[in-house]
Every structure is written in structure tokens, then in C-alpha cells.
Write a protein that holds these residues in place. Structure first.
Motif, PDB file in Angstrom:
ATOM      1  N   SER A   1      18.580 -12.208  14.142  1.00 23.80           N
ATOM      2  CA  SER A   1      19.852 -11.500  13.933  1.00 23.80           C
ATOM      3  C   SER A   1      21.032 -12.416  14.238  1.00 23.80           C
ATOM      4  O   SER A   1      22.055 -12.372  13.548  1.00 23.80           O
TER       5      SER A   1
ATOM      6  N   SER B   1      26.260 -15.516   7.860  1.00 16.64           N
ATOM      7  CA  SER B   1      27.195 -14.645   7.135  1.00 16.64           C
ATOM      8  C   SER B   1      28.636 -14.975   7.507  1.00 16.64           C
ATOM      9  O   SER B   1      29.508 -15.017   6.633  1.00 16.64           O
ATOM     10  N   TRP B   2      28.888 -15.198   8.768  1.00 11.44           N
ATOM     11  CA  TRP B   2      30.243 -15.516   9.222  1.00 11.44           C
ATOM     12  C   TRP B   2      30.726 -16.841   8.625  1.00 11.44           C
ATOM     13  O   TRP B   2      31.863 -16.966   8.186  1.00 11.44           O
TER      14      TRP B   2
ATOM     15  N   ALA C   1      29.670 -18.216   5.796  1.00  8.48           N
ATOM     16  CA  ALA C   1      29.897 -18.013   4.362  1.00  8.48           C
ATOM     17  C   ALA C   1      31.228 -17.316   4.129  1.00  8.48           C
ATOM     18  O   ALA C   1      31.977 -17.670   3.204  1.00  8.48           O
ATOM     19  N   TYR C   2      31.553 -16.346   4.968  1.00  2.00           N
ATOM     20  CA  TYR C   2      32.834 -15.648   4.852  1.00  2.00           C
ATOM     21  C   TYR C   2      34.005 -16.594   5.089  1.00  2.00           C
ATOM     22  O   TYR C   2      34.994 -16.579   4.347  1.00  2.00           O
TER      23      TYR C   2
ATOM     24  N   VAL D   1      21.268 -14.830  11.146  1.00  2.00           N
ATOM     25  CA  VAL D   1      21.812 -14.172   9.958  1.00  2.00           C
ATOM     26  C   VAL D   1      23.302 -13.882  10.148  1.00  2.00           C
ATOM     27  O   VAL D   1      24.111 -14.078   9.230  1.00  2.00           O
ATOM     28  N   GLY D   2      23.671 -13.427  11.330  1.00  2.00           N
ATOM     29  CA  GLY D   2      25.079 -13.151  11.603  1.00  2.00           C
ATOM     30  C   GLY D   2      25.934 -14.406  11.516  1.00  2.00           C
ATOM     31  O   GLY D   2      27.023 -14.388  10.937  1.00  2.00           O
TER      32      GLY D   2
END
Length: 56
Positions: free
Chosen positions: A32, A39-40, A42-43, A35-36
Motif C-alpha cells: 500500500s 500514484s503520488w 505520477a500525479y 502504490v500510494g
């Protein structure tokens, strides 16, 4: 009643069960977090690209 080998089997079962539980606990936390973080990142990259396109 019970023999010593039965206790060894039970202790082996408990050891494997405990190791499996803590491994699952660690992997769920790690995955987790991974993945978090992905994602951060990529954002942030998309946001930076958008800012760069607007400023040009």
C-alpha cells in the motif's frame, strides 16, 4: 495421552501460522505504501507537465 511429537507438530503449525500472519501484515503495509507513493509521483509529474504546457 499426548506424545512429545504431537506437541512439536502443533508448535510447528503455530510457528508457520505466525510467520505467515506477520509476512502478510508486512506485505500489505509495504504494497500500500508503494502504490500510494507511485500514484503520488505520477500525479506530481502530470501536474508539472500541465504547468509547463501552460507556461509555454
Amino acid at each position: 495421552m499426548f506424545e512429545f511429537s504431537q506437541y512439536l507438530g502443533f508448535l510447528l503449525f503455530l510457528t508457520i501460522l505466525t510467520i505467515g500472519f506477520w509476512l502478510m501484515f508486512f506485505l500489505v503495509g509495504f504494497v500500500s505504501y508503494w502504490v500510494g507513493g507511485a500514484s503520488w509521483e505520477a500525479y506530481k509529474e502530470k501536474r508539472a507537465k500541465k504547468k509547463q504546457e501552460q507556461s509555454v
